[in-house]
Design a protein around this motif. Structure first.
Motif, PDB file in Angstrom:
ATOM      1  N   UNK B  28      -1.374   4.682  19.713  1.00  0.00           N
ATOM      2  CA  UNK B  28      -2.133   3.432  20.023  1.00  0.00           C
ATOM      3  C   UNK B  28      -3.422   3.444  20.125  1.00  0.00           C
ATOM      4  N   UNK B  29      -4.101   4.580  20.081  1.00  0.00           N
ATOM      5  CA  UNK B  29      -5.523   4.879  20.008  1.00  0.00           C
ATOM      6  C   UNK B  29      -6.092   4.513  18.744  1.00  0.00           C
ATOM      7  N   UNK B  30      -7.197   3.876  18.535  1.00  0.00           N
ATOM      8  CA  UNK B  30      -7.569   3.454  17.271  1.00  0.00           C
ATOM      9  C   UNK B  30      -9.105   3.930  17.049  1.00  0.00           C
ATOM     10  N   UNK B  31      -9.423   4.607  17.801  1.00  0.00           N
ATOM     11  CA  UNK B  31     -10.572   5.621  17.537  1.00  0.00           C
ATOM     12  C   UNK B  31     -10.330   6.960  17.509  1.00  0.00           C
ATOM     13  N   UNK B  32     -10.878   7.664  16.695  1.00  0.00           N
ATOM     14  CA  UNK B  32     -11.136   9.282  16.771  1.00  0.00           C
ATOM     15  C   UNK B  32     -12.481   9.846  16.296  1.00  0.00           C
ATOM     16  N   UNK B  33     -12.531  10.695  16.952  1.00  0.00           N
ATOM     17  CA  UNK B  33     -13.890  11.338  16.975  1.00  0.00           C
ATOM     18  C   UNK B  33     -13.641  13.055  16.712  1.00  0.00           C
ATOM     19  N   UNK B  34     -14.706  13.582  15.829  1.00  0.00           N
ATOM     20  CA  UNK B  34     -14.636  15.077  15.523  1.00  0.00           C
ATOM     21  C   UNK B  34     -15.988  15.649  16.244  1.00  0.00           C
ATOM     22  N   UNK B  35     -15.678  16.665  17.109  1.00  0.00           N
ATOM     23  CA  UNK B  35     -16.825  17.333  17.463  1.00  0.00           C
ATOM     24  C   UNK B  35     -16.712  18.874  17.016  1.00  0.00           C
ATOM     25  N   UNK B  36     -18.065  19.570  17.082  1.00  0.00           N
ATOM     26  CA  UNK B  36     -18.271  21.046  16.924  1.00  0.00           C
ATOM     27  C   UNK B  36     -18.642  21.463  18.228  1.00  0.00           C
ATOM     28  N   UNK B  38     -20.340  25.059  19.783  1.00  0.00           N
ATOM     29  CA  UNK B  38     -20.988  26.343  19.721  1.00  0.00           C
ATOM     30  C   UNK B  38     -21.502  26.814  20.999  1.00  0.00           C
ATOM     31  N   UNK B  39     -21.854  27.981  21.082  1.00  0.00           N
ATOM     32  CA  UNK B  39     -22.606  28.574  22.117  1.00  0.00           C
ATOM     33  C   UNK B  39     -24.112  27.782  22.243  1.00  0.00           C
ATOM     34  N   UNK B  40     -24.732  28.138  20.990  1.00  0.00           N
ATOM     35  CA  UNK B  40     -25.956  27.505  20.808  1.00  0.00           C
ATOM     36  C   UNK B  40     -26.142  26.248  21.003  1.00  0.00           C
ATOM     37  N   UNK B  41     -25.439  25.661  20.147  1.00  0.00           N
ATOM     38  CA  UNK B  41     -25.758  23.959  20.093  1.00  0.00           C
ATOM     39  C   UNK B  41     -24.876  23.044  21.063  1.00  0.00           C
ATOM     40  N   UNK B  42     -24.018  23.645  21.812  1.00  0.00           N
ATOM     41  CA  UNK B  42     -23.173  22.803  22.800  1.00  0.00           C
ATOM     42  C   UNK B  42     -22.246  21.812  21.711  1.00  0.00           C
ATOM     43  N   UNK B  43     -22.004  20.721  22.413  1.00  0.00           N
ATOM     44  CA  UNK B  43     -20.835  19.787  21.598  1.00  0.00           C
ATOM     45  C   UNK B  43     -21.795  18.989  20.787  1.00  0.00           C
ATOM     46  N   UNK B  44     -21.439  18.753  19.353  1.00  0.00           N
ATOM     47  CA  UNK B  44     -22.161  17.933  18.655  1.00  0.00           C
ATOM     48  C   UNK B  44     -21.111  17.041  18.089  1.00  0.00           C
ATOM     49  N   UNK B  45     -21.440  15.771  18.076  1.00  0.00           N
ATOM     50  CA  UNK B  45     -20.323  14.612  17.143  1.00  0.00           C
ATOM     51  C   UNK B  45     -20.820  14.828  15.694  1.00  0.00           C
ATOM     52  N   UNK B  46     -19.637  15.009  15.143  1.00  0.00           N
ATOM     53  CA  UNK B  46     -19.595  15.127  13.682  1.00  0.00           C
ATOM     54  C   UNK B  46     -19.336  13.867  12.988  1.00  0.00           C
ATOM     55  N   UNK B  56     -19.259   6.251  11.547  1.00  0.00           N
ATOM     56  CA  UNK B  56     -20.569   7.113  11.492  1.00  0.00           C
ATOM     57  C   UNK B  56     -20.270   8.659  11.419  1.00  0.00           C
ATOM     58  N   UNK B  57     -20.843   9.289  10.381  1.00  0.00           N
ATOM     59  CA  UNK B  57     -20.553  10.731   9.974  1.00  0.00           C
ATOM     60  C   UNK B  57     -21.971  11.198   9.934  1.00  0.00           C
ATOM     61  N   UNK B  58     -22.889  10.864  10.488  1.00  0.00           N
ATOM     62  CA  UNK B  58     -24.346  11.151  10.217  1.00  0.00           C
ATOM     63  C   UNK B  58     -24.470  12.734  10.833  1.00  0.00           C
ATOM     64  N   UNK B  59     -23.684  13.062  11.647  1.00  0.00           N
ATOM     65  CA  UNK B  59     -23.733  14.604  12.495  1.00  0.00           C
ATOM     66  C   UNK B  59     -23.138  15.796  11.404  1.00  0.00           C
ATOM     67  N   UNK B  60     -22.443  15.245  10.292  1.00  0.00           N
ATOM     68  CA  UNK B  60     -21.620  16.074   9.337  1.00  0.00           C
ATOM     69  C   UNK B  60     -22.556  16.501   8.382  1.00  0.00           C
ATOM     70  N   UNK B  61     -22.587  17.715   8.124  1.00  0.00           N
ATOM     71  CA  UNK B  61     -23.265  18.415   6.782  1.00  0.00           C
ATOM     72  C   UNK B  61     -22.485  17.718   5.451  1.00  0.00           C
ATOM     73  N   UNK B  62     -23.033  16.836   4.633  1.00  0.00           N
ATOM     74  CA  UNK B  62     -22.251  16.160   3.820  1.00  0.00           C
ATOM     75  C   UNK B  62     -21.866  16.898   2.612  1.00  0.00           C
ATOM     76  N   UNK B  63     -22.640  17.981   2.488  1.00  0.00           N
ATOM     77  CA  UNK B  63     -22.317  18.970   1.042  1.00  0.00           C
ATOM     78  C   UNK B  63     -20.933  19.523   1.252  1.00  0.00           C
TER      79      UNK B  63
END
Lengths: 111, 113
Positions: B28-36, B38-46, B56-63
Motif C-alpha cells: 500500500x505504500x507508493x514511495x520508496x527510498x534508498x539510503x546509504x 557509513x560512519x564517515x557520511x552518516x545517512x545519505x539519500x541515494x 530523484x536519484x541525484x545522490x547516486x553515483x550514476x556510473x
C-alpha cells in the motif's frame, strides 16, 4: 534552507535517571519533525512525529518530545532511562519528500 | 505487523563484482527510498521513487549504481562494478505520498573486499 542540529554527539546517564537529547532545527515554515532510534546493528525505528497537532508528542518506549517554535527546538526526553534505551537517536526534519537528518546522539546508559 | 523487508541482510563480495540488493516495501505504500549509511557520511539519500517512477536519484553515483522498481512490491539497487568504498549499510524505506513518515527496513550490510 532546512537543517537540523543535534547539540550533543554523546549523552551518558545512569539507569533510572532522566534523559534529555537536544535538537534544534531551522525551517522557513512549520516543519514536520521526527525522532528515529537506531539500536546497534539494527535498522531505524520511528520513535515519534510532530505535525502541528500538539506541541507535546508522545512516542514509543516512554519517550516524548516538545516542539518549541520560539526556541526552534524539538528536544527528546524520558523520565527514567532503561538499559535497553542505549542506542543512537536521530532528529529529523521533513522537507517535501526528503528527510534532513541530524548527525545523531549516542545515548549511553550506565548501570 | 507490516514491515519493509530487505535481502540479503549481509553481503561480502570482491571488488569488481555485481551486487544486487532487494527491498519489499510495505503493502500500500507508493514511495520508496534508498539510503546509504557509513560512519564517515552518516545517512545519505541515494534514490527516491513514487508510484514506481524515479523522481530523484541525484545522490547516486550514476556510473556504477542503478535503482529500479520492476513492480510495486519490489525495489532493487544494483552496483556494477562494486568498489571497496561502496562498503556500507544500505537501507530501504517506504511511505505514502502526501505523508512524510518513512518506515525503514533492517538494511543490507555490504562489504566489498
Amino acid at each position: 534552507a532546512q537543517s537540523v542540529t543535534q547539540l550533543d554527539s554523546h549523552v551518558s546517564v545512569s539507569e533510572g535517571t532522566p534523559v534529555l537529547l537536544r535538537c534544534n532545527y531551522s525551517s522557513s515554515y512549520s516543519p514536520s519533525l521526527f525522532w528515529y532510534v537506531q539500536h546497534p546493528n539494527k535498522g531505524l525505528q520511528l520513535l515519534l512525529k510532530y505535525t502541528s497537532a500538539a506541541t507535546l508528542v508522545k512516542g514509543i518506549n516512554g519517550f516524548e518530545a516538545e516542539f518549541k517554535k520560539s526556541e526552534t527546538s524539538f528536544h527528546l526526553t524520558k523520565p527514567s532511562a532503561h538499559m535497553s534505551d542505549a542506542a543512537e537517536y536521530f532528529c529529523v526534519v521533513s522537507v517535501d519528500y526528503q528527510l534532513i537528518w541530524g548527525a545523531g546522539t549516542k545515548l549511553i546508559i550506565k548501570p | 505487523d507490516a514491515r519493509v523487508t530487505q535481502t540479503p541482510r549481509h553481503k561480502v563480495t570482491e571488488m569488481g563484482q555485481e551486487v544486487t540488493m532487494r527491498c519489499q516495501p510495505i503493502l500500500g505504500h507508493n514511495t520508496v527510498f534508498w539510503y546509504r549509511q557509513t560512519m564517515m557520511q552518516g545517512l545519505e539519500l541515494l534514490a527516491y521513487f513514487r508510484n514506481r517512477a524515479p523522481l530523484d536519484d541525484s545522490g547516486m553515483p550514476k556510473d556504477r549504481f542503478s535503482a529500479e522498481m520492476p513492480d510495486a512490491t519490489l525495489a532493487t539497487l544494483k552496483i556494477q562494478p562494486s568498489e571497496p568504498r561502496d562498503s556500507a549499510v544500505y537501507f530501504c524505506a517506504s511511505g505514502r505520498s502526501g505523508a512524510d513518515t518513512q518506515y525503514f527496513g533492517p538494511g543490507t550490510r555490504l562489504t566489498v573486499l
